[in-house]
Design an enzyme around this catalytic site. Structure first.
Site, short mmCIF file in Angstrom:
data_model
loop_
_atom_site.label_atom_id
_atom_site.label_comp_id
_atom_site.label_asym_id
_atom_site.label_seq_id
_atom_site.Cartn_x
_atom_site.Cartn_y
_atom_site.Cartn_z
N TYR A 158 0.85 -1.20 0.00
CA TYR A 158 0.00 0.00 0.00
C TYR A 158 0.88 1.25 0.00
O TYR A 158 0.47 2.31 -0.45
CB TYR A 158 -0.93 -0.01 1.21
N LYS A 165 -3.13 8.46 4.04
CA LYS A 165 -4.44 8.19 4.65
C LYS A 165 -4.40 8.40 6.16
O LYS A 165 -5.41 8.77 6.77
CB LYS A 165 -4.89 6.76 4.32
#
Length: 257
Positions: A158, A165
């Site tokens: 990721y 995020k």
């Protein structure tokens, strides 16, 4: 538009509809089905053919282009909302981007420009939208954005989006504290991996989907309709005291991290 829907009489803006597989589209459908009147955007002329027919079929009241990096476009959108409606009840932000080279590499190798661009589009754009929405919410409102488990835990491949995020989720908490006295609630939804065209750009995404389906306590993935249903709840009266939280919607997968 349902006359007796729970969001009848509410007006809101959805940012981030890319196509009929996007989370933004799932939210727009659920909000409209609940009775809300909508404004929505497409990113640019390349995206317009994929989005405009969806908006016409929904339909939406206000439809305009919006590249969140373009201040003039953002201001024009909110000017149109102020002119047409005079106020805004909710805003849904479903936008994220990172340059492919930075996204597919290690965080430690990410470029300063790539990191800054990912943070600007995926995180600070939500803050800019909140600032423009605030004066249109004199009686309160709701702001919702989309996160992912990688904000809290290290998710293989990721990469760069994890720190971005995490910043977005922190921003949700700070905005909730700052805007709460005005009755404006701010929340994040953290879906499990959803089979969208944008997410497929992640390296090893198919393996991520398979792992989530195999390991989640409910042994399944979530769909954009489920994200939309939670979004519709969060902007409604039933969630009037819920703010500053990240709400997991992943068939229980986050319990295993």
């Amino acid at each position: 538009m349902p006359v007796n829907g729970p969001l009848h009489g509410k007006r809101g803006l959805v940012i981030g509809i890319a196509n009929d597989r996007s989370i933004g589209w799932g939210c727009a459908q659920a909000l409209r089905d609940a009775g809300a009147e909508l404004a929505a955007t497409w990113q640019d002329e390349r995206a317009r053919p994929h989005v405009a027919p969806l908006l016409e079929g929904l339909p939406v009241t206000i439809a305009q282009p919006l590249d969140v990096r373009a201040p003039a476009q953002m201001q024009a959108l909110f000017d149109a909302i102020a002119t047409r409606w005079g106020s805004l009840d909710f805003l849904v932000h479903s936008v994220a981007f990172a340059p492919r080279q930075d996204l597919h590499g290690r965080v430690v190798d990410s470029s300063a420009d790539g990191f800054a661009l990912a943070m600007d589009v995926s995180c600070h754009s939500f803050i800019r939208l909140a600032k423009l929405a605030e004066p249109l919410m004199p009686h309160g409102g709701s702001l919702v954005t989309m996160s992912y488990l990688g904000a809290e835990d290290v998710v293989d491949r990721y990469g760069l989006m994890g720190p971005v995020k995490a910043a977005l989720e922190s921003s949700v908490r700070y905005l909730a504290a700052e805007l709460g006295p005005a009755g404006i609630r701010v929340n994040a939804i953290s879906p499990g991996p959803v089979d969208t065209r944008a997410a497929s750009g992640l390296a090893g995404f198919e393996a991520l989907l398979a792992q989530a389906e195999q390991r989640a306590p409910m042994r399944r993935l979530v769909g954009i309709d489920e994200v939309g249903a939670l979004c519709a709840f969060l902007v409604g009266e039933g969630a009037r005291s819920i703010t500053g939280d990240t709400h997991y919607l992943d068939a229980g997968f986050h319990l295993l991290s």
